[in-house]
Design an enzyme around this catalytic site. Structure first.
Site, PDB file in Angstrom:
ATOM      1  N   SER A 104      43.428   6.067 -43.984  1.00 30.78           N
ATOM      2  CA  SER A 104      42.152   5.755 -44.893  1.00 30.78           C
ATOM      3  C   SER A 104      40.971   5.963 -43.812  1.00 30.78           C
ATOM      4  CB  SER A 104      42.150   4.501 -45.593  1.00 30.78           C
ATOM      5  OG  SER A 104      42.394   3.431 -44.735  1.00 30.78           O
TER       6      SER A 104
ATOM      7  N   ASP B  81      50.077   5.584 -50.090  1.00 30.94           N
ATOM      8  CA  ASP B  81      50.008   6.859 -49.913  1.00 30.94           C
ATOM      9  C   ASP B  81      50.847   7.309 -48.575  1.00 30.94           C
ATOM     10  OD1 ASP B  81      49.588   9.588 -50.565  1.00 30.94           O
ATOM     11  OD2 ASP B  81      47.340   9.398 -49.628  1.00 30.94           O
TER      12      ASP B  81
ATOM     13  N   HIS C 257      41.479   9.688 -46.682  1.00 39.22           N
ATOM     14  CA  HIS C 257      40.983   8.893 -47.797  1.00 39.22           C
ATOM     15  C   HIS C 257      39.411   8.602 -47.644  1.00 39.22           C
ATOM     16  CE1 HIS C 257      45.209   7.462 -48.814  1.00 39.22           C
ATOM     17  NE2 HIS C 257      45.249   8.812 -49.019  1.00 39.22           N
TER      18      HIS C 257
END
Ligand SMILES: C[S@@+](CC[C@H](N)C(=O)[O-])C[C@H]1O[C@@H](n2cnc3c(N)ncnc32)[C@H](O)[C@@H]1O
Lengths: 277, 189
Positions: free
Chosen positions: B11, B130, B38
């Protein structure tokens, strides 16, 4: 979702499935981009609670409703009003001056999904004073998406994003002028729909049906393989008037396509290309 | 064996770790790397130059059906999923998965499909889960997998999810990941 235990067998089954669908229903996914198509097929297996692609083929060939559901899964329909707002700024500044003096403007939205992009363009053309003399042709492979588009009813909750996009896309009015809010839904105002023609059209079958000043084909060809992309590029090229404008998706390119030399770049970043005269 | 592609997922908080990893890759590093981070919409414009400033290898934009070239670092664009197929990238705008688009799972899964043993997946700090499923698929197909040690992670969620999914082939602190990749991909005659 996991990968298949026997990849070669899965590949074979996928090929047979696509062949079967093509022969029986006429939808031709054989030249779609493999990786994404496989993902969608695995999603269909999950949704139908079916274990193998062969069994899915059985279900689809013998049940039209299963075909409908498969079509809905394969045609990725994610879209938004004024998606990629900077594109609309670029259309206002670079495309509108090119078409303003045409007696009748024709715009083709290829793969319009549920129509948000079409209404975005209609709003822009209205604000430029050109909507009256424009015909917007909105086509897609999937009739149920077109039905939603024609209806023009969207979740009210999406309107917040859409309004933000509209403003970022150079809109200066109150976005709420363009829809009526009812309960949790937003209904597009009927006068915005007057010049839109909705029609089912399959890019693979590939017939040109008019000559356009602007063609938008955004985030559609990413689902095709190179050879199908090339064929579609030919169709789009042939459907554009000399000097007409092609808009591709944010991350799509004309590079290495057969018609690269047939266009000049109008806005490199926003993927706007102008057909050479 | 020649590796086809390395994918590194994290992320936005993973930038510091990425920086450490990329700094360890020499200019002669051949295996292409794709970075899936992300983030909020539109930030790739910031991310690419930022990554470039910490890395000797050229950072390239991903475009649909673009060839995957050796010696390049690619950044997944925001709001698209990145899939791979026979030497090219293919993009998709399908709905976010686990609230993420780009989704690390989707890239890992398609790497498992197309490259199998020739793929390397790396998961760095990040919240959520994820990457875990996709990495499990990748490992199942014989790919190499590396997970940042949860203790060294600002947000241990993603590394922990990958480890409990049984997806982690190697669990390493940030400073060891780069050298590990270099060693792993060294071609021996
Ligand atoms: C991701 S949507 C793009 C929507 C919109 N253009 C946008 O960018 O927001 C892709 C659309 O392409 C349509 N499509 C897929 N295959 C097609 C084909 N062979 N012919 C026409 N449309 C197709 C799908 O039904 C889907 O609605």
């Amino acid at each position: 979702m996991t990968v298949a235990a026997q990849p070669e067998l899965e590949d074979l089954e996928v090929r047979l499935l696509l062949e079967g669908i093509f022969r029986h229903y006429g939808y031709d996914f054989r030249d779609y981009a493999q990786a994404s198509l496989k993902r969608r097929i695995r999603k269909a297996l999950q949704a139908e609670q079916i274990r193998t692609v062969s069994a899915l083929q059985d279900a689809i060939l013998h049940d039209e409703q299963a075909m409908r559901r498969f079509l809905d899964l394969v045609t990725v329909d994610v879209t938004a009003m004024f998606r990629d707002p900077r594109l609309y700024v670029a259309v206002r500044t670079s495309v509108i001056p090119l078409i303003r003096n045409e007696p009748l403007i024709r715009v083709w939205h290829v793969g319009c999904a549920s129509g948000e992009e079409v209404y975005s363009m209609a709003i822009l053309l209205h604000e430029e004073g050109l909507l009256e003399k424009t015909r917007l042709y909105a086509t897609d492979l999937n009739q149920s998406l077109l039905d939603r588009g024609k209806e023009g009813i969207y979740p009210l909750s999406a309107m917040q994003t859409h309004t933000g996009n509209y403003l970022a896309g150079g809109g200066t009015r109150a976005f709420s002028e363009y829809y009526a809010a009812r309960y949790d839904r937003a209904q597009i105002k009927p006068w915005l729909k007057a010049n839109i023609v909705w029609a089912q059209h399959d890019l693979v079958a590939g017939a040109s049906f008019n000559e356009f000043h602007v063609i938008l084909c955004r985030n559609v060809m990413i689902y095709f393989n190179r050879s199908l992309q090339d064929r579609v590029h030919r169709l789009l090229y042939e459907s554009l008037a000399p000097g007409g404008v092609l808009a591709l998706g944010d991350k799509e390119s004309l590079q290495f396509t057969p018609h690269e030399a047939g266009y000049e770049s109008l806005d490199r970043r926003e993927k706007l290309f102008r057909k050479r005269k | 064996m020649t590796y086809a592609l390395i994918a590194i997922g994290g992320s936005l908080g993973s930038f510091k770790v990425l920086q450490v990893i990329l700094a360890a890759l020499p200019p002669t590093f051949k295996v292409p790397v794709v970075i899936i981070v992300h983030r909020e919409r539109g930030q790739e414009a910031i991310l690419a130059p930022l990554v470039q400033s910490h890395c000797a290898l050229p950072v390239a934009e991903i475009e649909d059906k673009g060839r995957i070239e050796p010696g390049r670092i690619y950044i997944a664009p925001s709001d698209y999923h990145v899939l791979v197929e026979d030497g090219t990238f293919a993009l998709s705008v399908e709905a976010p998965l686990h609230h993420a688009r780009p989704s690390i799972d989707i890239t890992f899964e398609s790497m498992a499909d197309y490259y199998g043993r020739r793929a390397i997946g790396v998961i760095l700090t990040g919240t959520g889960q994820d990457g875990a499923q996709g990495m499990a698929a990748l490992r199942q197909r014989g790919g190499q997998t590396v997970v940042q040690t949860p203790a060294s992670a600002e947000a241990p969620g993603m590394p922990e999810a990958a480890i409990s999914a049984g997806a982690a082939g190697h669990v390493l602190p940030p400073e060891e990941i780069g050298p590990f990749l270099v060693k792993l991909t060294e071609e021996r005659p």
